[in-house]
Scaffold this motif. Structure first.
Motif, PDB file in Angstrom:
ATOM      1  N   ILE A 152       0.701  -1.140  -0.028  1.00 23.70           N
ATOM      2  CA  ILE A 152      -0.067   0.091   0.080  1.00 23.70           C
ATOM      3  C   ILE A 152       0.984   1.360   0.090  1.00 23.70           C
ATOM      4  O   ILE A 152       0.510   2.348  -0.757  1.00 23.70           O
ATOM      5  CB  ILE A 152      -1.030   0.087   1.207  1.00 23.70           C
ATOM      6  N   VAL A 153       2.002   1.288   0.803  1.00 25.39           N
ATOM      7  CA  VAL A 153       2.743   2.618   1.033  1.00 25.39           C
ATOM      8  C   VAL A 153       3.910   2.641   0.140  1.00 25.39           C
ATOM      9  O   VAL A 153       4.615   3.831  -0.122  1.00 25.39           O
ATOM     10  CB  VAL A 153       3.090   2.618   2.482  1.00 25.39           C
ATOM     11  N   GLU A 154       4.545   1.517  -0.688  1.00 26.99           N
ATOM     12  CA  GLU A 154       5.632   1.530  -1.294  1.00 26.99           C
ATOM     13  C   GLU A 154       5.436   2.686  -2.433  1.00 26.99           C
ATOM     14  O   GLU A 154       4.497   2.835  -3.220  1.00 26.99           O
ATOM     15  CB  GLU A 154       5.680   0.152  -2.109  1.00 26.99           C
ATOM     16  N   GLY A 155       6.368   3.498  -2.587  1.00 32.22           N
ATOM     17  CA  GLY A 155       6.369   4.374  -3.638  1.00 32.22           C
ATOM     18  C   GLY A 155       5.552   5.761  -3.360  1.00 32.22           C
ATOM     19  O   GLY A 155       5.446   6.599  -4.101  1.00 32.22           O
ATOM     20  N   VAL A 156       4.992   6.021  -2.308  1.00 30.43           N
ATOM     21  CA  VAL A 156       4.315   7.008  -1.767  1.00 30.43           C
ATOM     22  C   VAL A 156       4.901   8.117  -1.882  1.00 30.43           C
ATOM     23  O   VAL A 156       6.276   8.397  -1.144  1.00 30.43           O
ATOM     24  CB  VAL A 156       3.621   6.951  -0.341  1.00 30.43           C
ATOM     25  N   ASP A 157       4.506   9.234  -2.576  1.00 34.17           N
ATOM     26  CA  ASP A 157       5.350  10.667  -2.640  1.00 34.17           C
ATOM     27  C   ASP A 157       4.267  11.791  -2.795  1.00 34.17           C
ATOM     28  O   ASP A 157       3.717  11.872  -3.857  1.00 34.17           O
ATOM     29  CB  ASP A 157       6.259  10.407  -3.818  1.00 34.17           C
ATOM     30  N   ILE A 158       3.985  12.067  -1.514  1.00 45.50           N
ATOM     31  CA  ILE A 158       2.748  13.119  -1.469  1.00 45.50           C
ATOM     32  C   ILE A 158       3.281  14.324  -1.008  1.00 45.50           C
ATOM     33  O   ILE A 158       4.040  14.721  -0.051  1.00 45.50           O
ATOM     34  CB  ILE A 158       1.481  12.574  -0.614  1.00 45.50           C
ATOM     35  N   MET A 159       2.655  15.596  -1.684  1.00 48.39           N
ATOM     36  CA  MET A 159       2.808  16.983  -1.134  1.00 48.39           C
ATOM     37  C   MET A 159       1.607  17.632  -0.585  1.00 48.39           C
ATOM     38  O   MET A 159       0.466  17.798  -1.386  1.00 48.39           O
ATOM     39  CB  MET A 159       3.299  17.922  -2.032  1.00 48.39           C
ATOM     40  N   VAL A 160       1.387  17.702   0.582  1.00 45.85           N
ATOM     41  CA  VAL A 160       0.462  18.380   1.154  1.00 45.85           C
ATOM     42  C   VAL A 160       0.586  19.813   1.218  1.00 45.85           C
ATOM     43  O   VAL A 160       1.377  20.265   1.948  1.00 45.85           O
ATOM     44  CB  VAL A 160       0.061  17.748   2.722  1.00 45.85           C
ATOM     45  N   VAL A 161      -0.330  20.465   0.947  1.00 46.54           N
ATOM     46  CA  VAL A 161      -0.123  21.954   0.635  1.00 46.54           C
ATOM     47  C   VAL A 161      -1.415  22.555   1.756  1.00 46.54           C
ATOM     48  O   VAL A 161      -2.705  22.382   1.269  1.00 46.54           O
ATOM     49  CB  VAL A 161      -0.476  22.722  -0.759  1.00 46.54           C
ATOM     50  N   ARG A 162      -1.114  23.142   2.704  1.00 43.45           N
ATOM     51  CA  ARG A 162      -2.044  23.431   3.546  1.00 43.45           C
ATOM     52  C   ARG A 162      -2.036  25.004   3.897  1.00 43.45           C
ATOM     53  O   ARG A 162      -1.124  25.538   3.905  1.00 43.45           O
ATOM     54  CB  ARG A 162      -1.705  22.864   5.199  1.00 43.45           C
ATOM     55  N   GLU A 163      -3.282  25.596   3.920  1.00 44.29           N
ATOM     56  CA  GLU A 163      -3.441  26.940   4.057  1.00 44.29           C
ATOM     57  C   GLU A 163      -2.953  27.247   5.454  1.00 44.29           C
ATOM     58  O   GLU A 163      -3.523  26.461   6.536  1.00 44.29           O
ATOM     59  CB  GLU A 163      -4.856  27.528   3.653  1.00 44.29           C
ATOM     60  N   LEU A 164      -2.269  28.290   5.630  1.00 45.87           N
ATOM     61  CA  LEU A 164      -1.673  28.602   7.289  1.00 45.87           C
ATOM     62  C   LEU A 164      -2.089  29.595   7.957  1.00 45.87           C
ATOM     63  O   LEU A 164      -1.606  29.764   9.168  1.00 45.87           O
ATOM     64  CB  LEU A 164      -0.212  28.442   6.939  1.00 45.87           C
ATOM     65  N   THR A 165      -2.592  30.847   7.269  1.00 47.25           N
ATOM     66  CA  THR A 165      -2.733  31.854   8.062  1.00 47.25           C
ATOM     67  C   THR A 165      -4.290  32.259   8.204  1.00 47.25           C
ATOM     68  O   THR A 165      -4.560  33.450   8.702  1.00 47.25           O
ATOM     69  CB  THR A 165      -1.892  33.206   7.279  1.00 47.25           C
ATOM     70  N   GLY A 166      -5.211  31.515   7.727  1.00 47.30           N
ATOM     71  CA  GLY A 166      -6.447  31.839   7.832  1.00 47.30           C
ATOM     72  C   GLY A 166      -7.117  30.721   8.154  1.00 47.30           C
ATOM     73  O   GLY A 166      -6.707  29.760   9.321  1.00 47.30           O
ATOM     74  N   GLY A 167      -8.571  30.610   8.068  1.00 52.46           N
ATOM     75  CA  GLY A 167      -9.529  29.718   8.630  1.00 52.46           C
ATOM     76  C   GLY A 167      -9.619  29.803  10.087  1.00 52.46           C
ATOM     77  O   GLY A 167      -9.648  30.628  10.887  1.00 52.46           O
ATOM     78  N   ILE A 168      -9.897  28.684  10.654  1.00 55.48           N
ATOM     79  CA  ILE A 168     -10.689  28.598  12.155  1.00 55.48           C
ATOM     80  C   ILE A 168      -9.582  28.812  12.937  1.00 55.48           C
ATOM     81  O   ILE A 168      -9.967  29.313  13.968  1.00 55.48           O
ATOM     82  CB  ILE A 168     -11.217  27.029  12.429  1.00 55.48           C
ATOM     83  N   TYR A 169      -8.131  28.734  12.716  1.00 53.82           N
ATOM     84  CA  TYR A 169      -7.298  29.046  13.759  1.00 53.82           C
ATOM     85  C   TYR A 169      -7.229  30.634  13.826  1.00 53.82           C
ATOM     86  O   TYR A 169      -6.467  30.863  14.989  1.00 53.82           O
ATOM     87  CB  TYR A 169      -5.964  28.213  13.617  1.00 53.82           C
ATOM     88  N   PHE A 170      -7.676  31.309  13.183  1.00 51.28           N
ATOM     89  CA  PHE A 170      -7.688  32.607  13.260  1.00 51.28           C
ATOM     90  C   PHE A 170      -8.977  33.527  13.459  1.00 51.28           C
ATOM     91  O   PHE A 170      -8.818  34.617  13.644  1.00 51.28           O
ATOM     92  CB  PHE A 170      -6.518  33.405  12.087  1.00 51.28           C
ATOM     93  N   GLY A 171      -9.806  32.938  12.789  1.00 47.87           N
ATOM     94  CA  GLY A 171     -11.134  33.581  12.899  1.00 47.87           C
ATOM     95  C   GLY A 171     -11.645  34.048  14.059  1.00 47.87           C
ATOM     96  O   GLY A 171     -11.565  33.518  15.174  1.00 47.87           O
ATOM     97  N   GLN A 172     -12.369  35.521  13.911  1.00 49.15           N
ATOM     98  CA  GLN A 172     -12.828  35.988  15.115  1.00 49.15           C
ATOM     99  C   GLN A 172     -14.468  35.959  14.724  1.00 49.15           C
ATOM    100  O   GLN A 172     -14.680  36.080  13.762  1.00 49.15           O
ATOM    101  CB  GLN A 172     -12.494  37.469  15.307  1.00 49.15           C
ATOM    102  N   PRO A 173     -15.262  36.010  15.841  1.00 53.86           N
ATOM    103  CA  PRO A 173     -15.049  36.014  17.303  1.00 53.86           C
ATOM    104  C   PRO A 173     -14.670  34.538  17.830  1.00 53.86           C
ATOM    105  O   PRO A 173     -14.649  33.527  17.060  1.00 53.86           O
ATOM    106  CB  PRO A 173     -16.132  36.183  17.946  1.00 53.86           C
ATOM    107  N   ARG A 174     -13.536  34.550  18.505  1.00 49.69           N
ATOM    108  CA  ARG A 174     -13.188  33.246  19.328  1.00 49.69           C
ATOM    109  C   ARG A 174     -13.271  33.516  20.945  1.00 49.69           C
ATOM    110  O   ARG A 174     -13.267  34.709  21.351  1.00 49.69           O
ATOM    111  CB  ARG A 174     -11.747  32.957  18.793  1.00 49.69           C
TER     112      ARG A 174
END
Ligand code: NAD
Length: 359
Positions: free
Chosen positions: A123-145
């Motif tokens: 299943i994992v042999e040869g896996v080569d993935i690039m995860v691109v994650r948004e980092l400065t927005g979304g629920i970790y920064f949203g107001q109100p909190r």
């Protein structure tokens, strides 16, 4: 002279960054490129020294550098502080200040470590993935909190998830551009069946692809399905694009495919600078024992040379030195298998430095 700010942080962050600095010194000598290297306190160590996780002085130094090499922050000692004083809050502030909006997290299964994964080899042999994650927005920064008292003696916890179309478009563009240099396939992850912010996410990614990247294949998956497919058919993924929270979770799941968090580097790139750091945290359970795996930090340095300084040759040499070291059987405890040579953080670091010297 290119400027690097080194922030070892807390726990194993200090141990793994020390190895990367040794390697950086060798790279300077071998390549003839000199860097201006400064160090700064950050996270728990900054709280102990200055009462806050990120001082203005370190923030300004970070903004003034071409790249920041970070270890990891946090630990039980600082866990119960109020939110804005926690080490992790300093990390979020630093990413926001540098406008480092795209987090790149490669997850590669090395042939020498294929058996370290908890999934079957086929299943994992040869896996080569690039995860691109948004980092400065979304629920970790949203107001109100916050947490507030409500009627009946109860409390209410609130966080807010919002994205603008331009925030989505700029990170999606990074994902498509990376896919152009890879296998030309992007999987965009959302929860558009439940959340309006994610309907906008899906529509914006689709429109961008139609306008600028029609040669790239685009697949959309709901995050719950993506979590399942990632362990069912990991080899079919190339670039995975997600918002801040879903990307946080999916990239750790991708990490597990490779066998150890200790192998995973990351880059956070944006408009005002870039931060290179291991995916893992400060690992308080093993800190101070010289058993941490420094490869994630070393590969973060390799990404720094490639993305911030166009030193593709030296970046490739670091990857080769890591491969050679693994092929020779050196393993830290987290990736140890019977028949290999279990060594500590410093020893595997010296082995990698030695391999690099000999290339
Ligand atoms: P963690 O990544 O620190 O550790 C998770 C598990 O993986 C632990 O068992 C640890 O021993 C192991 N591990 C992690 N890195 C390793 C390495 N290089 N070599 C060998 N084993 C390794 O996550 P956690 O335990 O959830 O968090 C610990 C602290 O780190 C918390 O305070 C958390 O908030 C913080 N954290 C910081 C960052 C960051 O600085 N970017 C990221 C994640 C967590």
């Amino acid at each position: 002279m290119p400027k690097i700010l080194v922030i070892p942080g807390d726990g194993i962050g200090v141990e793994v960054t020390a190895v990367s600095i040794d390697l950086l010194n060798i790279i300077e000598r071998k390549s003839g490129t000199k860097f201006e290297i400064e160090e700064g306190l950050f996270g728990g160590s900054s709280i102990d020294a200055h009462g806050i996780p990120l001082t203005d002085e370190v923030k300004d130094k970070a903004l003034d550098s071409d790249a920041v090499l970070l270890g990891a922050v946090g630990g039980p000692k600082w866990e119960n502080l109020e939110h804005s004083l926690k080490p992790e809050s300093g990390l979020l502030t630093l990413r926001k200040e540098l406008d480092a909006f795209a987090n790149l997290r490669p997850a590669i299964v090395y042939p020498a470590l294929v058996d370290a994964s908890t999934l079957k080899k086929e299943i994992v042999e040869g896996v080569d993935i690039m995860v691109v994650r948004e980092l400065t927005g979304g629920i970790y920064f949203g107001q109100p909190r916050g947490i507030e008292p409500i009627a009946g003696g109860e409390q209410k916890g609130v966080n807010t998830l919002h994205y603008t179309s331009s925030e989505i478009e700029r990170v999606a563009r990074v994902a498509f551009q990376i896919a152009e240099k890879r296998n030309k396939h992007v999987t965009s992850i959302d929860k558009s069946n439940v959340l309006e912010s994610m309907v906008l996410w899906r529509d914006t990614v689709t429109e961008l692809r139609e306008k600028e990247f029609s040669h790239i294949e685009l697949e959309h998956l709901y995050v719950d399905n993506a979590a399942m497919q990632l362990i069912r058919r990991p080899k079919t993924f190339d670039v995975m694009l997600a918002g801040n929270m879903f990307g946080d979770i999916i990239s750790d799941e991708a990490a597990q495919l490779t066998g150890s968090l200790g192998m995973l580097p990351s880059a956070s790139v944006g408009n005002k600078g870039a931060i290179y750091e291991p995916v893992h945290g400060s690992a308080p359970d093993i800190a101070g024992q010289d058993i941490a795996n420094p490869i994630a930090s070393i590969l973060s340095l390799s990404m720094m040379l490639k993305y911030s300084f166009n030193m593709d040759k030296e970046s490739g040499m670091i990857e080769q030195a890591v491969k050679n070291t693994l092929d020779k059987g050196f393993r830290t405890a987290d990736i140890y298998q019977e028949g290999t040579n279990k060594v500590g953080c410093r020893e595997i670091g010296s082995a990698i430095c030695g391999e690099f010297e000999n290339l």
